[in-house]
Scaffold this motif. Structure first.
Motif, mmCIF file in Angstrom:
data_model
loop_
_atom_site.group_PDB
_atom_site.id
_atom_site.type_symbol
_atom_site.label_atom_id
_atom_site.label_comp_id
_atom_site.label_asym_id
_atom_site.label_seq_id
_atom_site.Cartn_x
_atom_site.Cartn_y
_atom_site.Cartn_z
ATOM 1 N N LEU A 192 7.219 36.355 17.908
ATOM 2 C CA LEU A 192 8.430 36.489 18.710
ATOM 3 C C LEU A 192 8.193 35.989 20.128
ATOM 4 C CD1 LEU A 192 11.344 37.517 18.993
ATOM 5 C CD2 LEU A 192 10.397 39.739 19.654
ATOM 6 N N ARG A 193 7.057 36.320 20.701
ATOM 7 C CA ARG A 193 6.761 35.849 22.051
ATOM 8 C C ARG A 193 6.778 34.320 22.123
ATOM 9 N NH1 ARG A 193 4.975 39.577 25.704
ATOM 10 N NH2 ARG A 193 4.142 41.568 24.935
ATOM 11 N N TYR A 194 6.208 33.673 21.121
ATOM 12 C CA TYR A 194 6.221 32.207 21.110
ATOM 13 C C TYR A 194 7.637 31.666 20.945
ATOM 14 C CZ TYR A 194 1.159 31.575 21.081
ATOM 15 O OH TYR A 194 -0.162 31.537 21.443
ATOM 16 N N LEU A 195 8.425 32.297 20.081
ATOM 17 C CA LEU A 195 9.809 31.858 19.913
ATOM 18 C C LEU A 195 10.590 31.995 21.213
ATOM 19 C CD1 LEU A 195 10.715 33.363 16.405
ATOM 20 C CD2 LEU A 195 10.590 30.933 17.004
ATOM 21 N N LEU A 196 10.390 33.106 21.906
ATOM 22 C CA LEU A 196 11.065 33.307 23.190
ATOM 23 C C LEU A 196 10.599 32.288 24.222
ATOM 24 C CD1 LEU A 196 10.886 37.210 23.369
ATOM 25 C CD2 LEU A 196 12.899 35.816 22.816
ATOM 26 N N ALA A 197 9.300 32.005 24.228
ATOM 27 C CA ALA A 197 8.743 31.052 25.197
ATOM 28 C C ALA A 197 9.390 29.685 25.065
ATOM 29 C CB ALA A 197 7.229 30.945 25.010
ATOM 30 N N VAL A 198 9.644 29.276 23.834
ATOM 31 C CA VAL A 198 10.206 27.944 23.598
ATOM 32 C C VAL A 198 11.731 27.945 23.697
ATOM 33 C CG1 VAL A 198 10.441 26.094 21.869
ATOM 34 C CG2 VAL A 198 8.234 27.246 22.181
ATOM 35 N N SER A 199 12.362 29.033 23.305
ATOM 36 C CA SER A 199 13.819 29.049 23.156
ATOM 37 C C SER A 199 14.581 29.325 24.443
ATOM 38 C CB SER A 199 14.226 30.107 22.116
ATOM 39 O OG SER A 199 13.637 29.844 20.870
ATOM 40 N N LEU A 200 13.980 30.059 25.397
ATOM 41 C CA LEU A 200 14.709 30.515 26.571
ATOM 42 C C LEU A 200 14.067 30.005 27.862
ATOM 43 C CD1 LEU A 200 15.188 34.248 25.514
ATOM 44 C CD2 LEU A 200 16.812 32.360 25.219
ATOM 45 N N ALA A 254 3.318 33.437 27.551
ATOM 46 C CA ALA A 254 3.809 33.502 28.928
ATOM 47 C C ALA A 254 3.516 32.208 29.671
ATOM 48 C CB ALA A 254 3.183 34.687 29.653
ATOM 49 N N VAL A 255 2.306 31.682 29.511
ATOM 50 C CA VAL A 255 1.942 30.430 30.173
ATOM 51 C C VAL A 255 2.831 29.291 29.685
ATOM 52 C CG1 VAL A 255 0.119 28.698 30.428
ATOM 53 C CG2 VAL A 255 -0.444 31.133 30.606
ATOM 54 N N LEU A 256 3.035 29.211 28.370
ATOM 55 C CA LEU A 256 3.890 28.162 27.821
ATOM 56 C C LEU A 256 5.317 28.295 28.335
ATOM 57 C CD1 LEU A 256 2.768 27.875 24.082
ATOM 58 C CD2 LEU A 256 2.659 26.073 25.819
ATOM 59 N N ALA A 257 5.821 29.518 28.402
ATOM 60 C CA ALA A 257 7.190 29.720 28.887
ATOM 61 C C ALA A 257 7.361 29.165 30.289
ATOM 62 C CB ALA A 257 7.537 31.208 28.851
ATOM 63 N N PRO A 285 11.223 36.845 29.139
ATOM 64 C CA PRO A 285 10.791 37.882 28.195
ATOM 65 C C PRO A 285 9.422 37.652 27.576
ATOM 66 C CG PRO A 285 12.670 36.638 27.332
ATOM 67 C CD PRO A 285 12.524 36.260 28.761
ATOM 68 N N ALA A 286 8.943 36.415 27.563
ATOM 69 C CA ALA A 286 7.586 36.161 27.052
ATOM 70 C C ALA A 286 6.525 36.723 27.984
ATOM 71 C CB ALA A 286 7.359 34.662 26.852
ATOM 72 N N VAL A 287 6.936 37.065 29.218
ATOM 73 C CA VAL A 287 6.015 37.623 30.209
ATOM 74 C C VAL A 287 5.988 39.155 30.138
ATOM 75 C CG1 VAL A 287 5.580 37.792 32.709
ATOM 76 C CG2 VAL A 287 6.317 35.617 31.713
ATOM 77 N N TRP A 288 7.024 39.744 29.550
ATOM 78 C CA TRP A 288 7.124 41.201 29.518
ATOM 79 C C TRP A 288 5.936 41.819 28.784
ATOM 80 C CZ3 TRP A 288 12.849 42.074 27.612
ATOM 81 C CH2 TRP A 288 13.729 41.506 28.542
ATOM 82 N N ASP A 289 5.605 43.047 29.152
ATOM 83 C CA ASP A 289 4.603 43.758 28.366
ATOM 84 C C ASP A 289 5.269 44.279 27.092
ATOM 85 O OD1 ASP A 289 5.826 46.305 28.846
ATOM 86 O OD2 ASP A 289 4.670 46.535 30.680
ATOM 87 N N LEU A 290 4.458 44.715 26.147
ATOM 88 C CA LEU A 290 4.950 45.070 24.824
ATOM 89 C C LEU A 290 5.983 46.187 24.876
ATOM 90 C CD1 LEU A 290 4.786 44.602 21.786
ATOM 91 C CD2 LEU A 290 2.852 46.188 21.705
ATOM 92 N N ASP A 291 5.766 47.196 25.700
ATOM 93 C CA ASP A 291 6.700 48.325 25.768
ATOM 94 C C ASP A 291 8.076 47.877 26.242
ATOM 95 O OD1 ASP A 291 4.811 50.106 24.839
ATOM 96 O OD2 ASP A 291 4.184 50.747 26.847
ATOM 97 N N ASP A 292 8.104 47.017 27.270
ATOM 98 C CA ASP A 292 9.389 46.534 27.770
ATOM 99 C C ASP A 292 10.088 45.642 26.751
ATOM 100 O OD1 ASP A 292 9.143 47.886 30.152
ATOM 101 O OD2 ASP A 292 8.242 46.206 31.224
ATOM 102 N N LEU A 293 9.320 44.817 26.061
ATOM 103 C CA LEU A 293 9.900 43.950 25.049
ATOM 104 C C LEU A 293 10.470 44.776 23.892
ATOM 105 C CD1 LEU A 293 10.406 41.035 24.171
ATOM 106 C CD2 LEU A 293 8.121 41.006 23.140
ATOM 107 N N LEU A 294 9.747 45.795 23.506
ATOM 108 C CA LEU A 294 10.175 46.641 22.398
ATOM 109 C C LEU A 294 11.521 47.298 22.677
ATOM 110 C CD1 LEU A 294 9.362 47.731 19.630
ATOM 111 C CD2 LEU A 294 8.144 49.580 20.778
#
Length: 207
Positions: free
Chosen positions: A103-111, A150-153, A39-48
């Motif tokens: 949120l993107r950073y949280l997702l990158a680390v958490s999942l 996305a890179v970190l994920a 999900p950290a790779v998703w674009d904003l519309d898809d994440l929303l």
């Protein structure tokens, strides 16, 4: 040799007297996983589409003049119940942008999603595009860079599979081990996760 009997060397990328080796899948630290793409790779519309966004009055800086309008933004990624917030700005749109970045950073680390280090090609084209774009680059990304989560994920996916060993991951990204570690250091929660993984495999922490 059991993990409890291994000596840990904080300056090393592996347990002492042990060559870097890919851990077996059953030996990995148990972490929450989701289906690719991450999900950290998703674009904003898809994440929303997968998020609940709410606003709420929250006190910000400024003493008695603190922000009491409904400008605080709270964004919850519903599939994993992970929430990020931003309340420090008086402008709701700015808080929304900050909350989505957090949120993107949280997702990158958490999942975690699957890593090609498992011997499989990346399942999703979006993940492959990120890897292709940054493979061979210095991985020196500002915190505000939209691509950094996305890179970190994807780095963390690889390091999870590789037992927290940058020396196993660096050749795949075509960078030095020091560049991998520097990227992790630039976002402290990512480094903390990798050190959890290393500890699970009996390795000392990266500094």
């Amino acid at each position: 040799m059991s993990e409890s009997s291994r000596s840990k060397n904080p300056a090393s990328d592996r347990p002492s007297d042990t060559k870097p080796a890919m851990p077996a899948e059953q030996e990995r630290l148990d972490l929450p996983t989701v289906t690719s793409p991450h999900p950290a790779v998703w674009d904003l519309d898809d994440l929303l589409k997968k998020c609940e966004v709410r606003t709420q009055a929250r006190g910000g800086p400024g003493g008695q003049h603190r922000n009491r309008t409904a400008s605080g933004v709270f964004i919850t990624f519903r599939p994993a119940e992970i929430t990020a917030e931003a309340t420090e700005e008086r402008n709701q749109h700015r808080n929304r942008d900050v909350a989505f970045r957090r949120l993107r950073y949280l997702l990158a680390v958490s999942l975690r999603t699957r890593s090609p280090l498992d011997g499989e090609e990346p399942i999703d084209a979006a993940e492959k595009a990120v890897r292709d774009r940054f493979r061979g680059s210095p991985l020196k990304l500002a915190e505000q860079n939209e691509a950094k989560p996305a890179v970190l994920a994807l780095l963390l996916n690889d390091l999870h599979v590789g037992g927290g060993q940058p020396s196993l991951v660096a050749p795949f990204w075509k960078v030095s081990t020091s560049r991998i570690i520097a990227c992790l250091r630039s976002h402290r929660p990512a480094l903390t996760l990798v050190n959890r993984i290393r500890d699970h495999h009996g390795r000392g922490p990266l500094k």
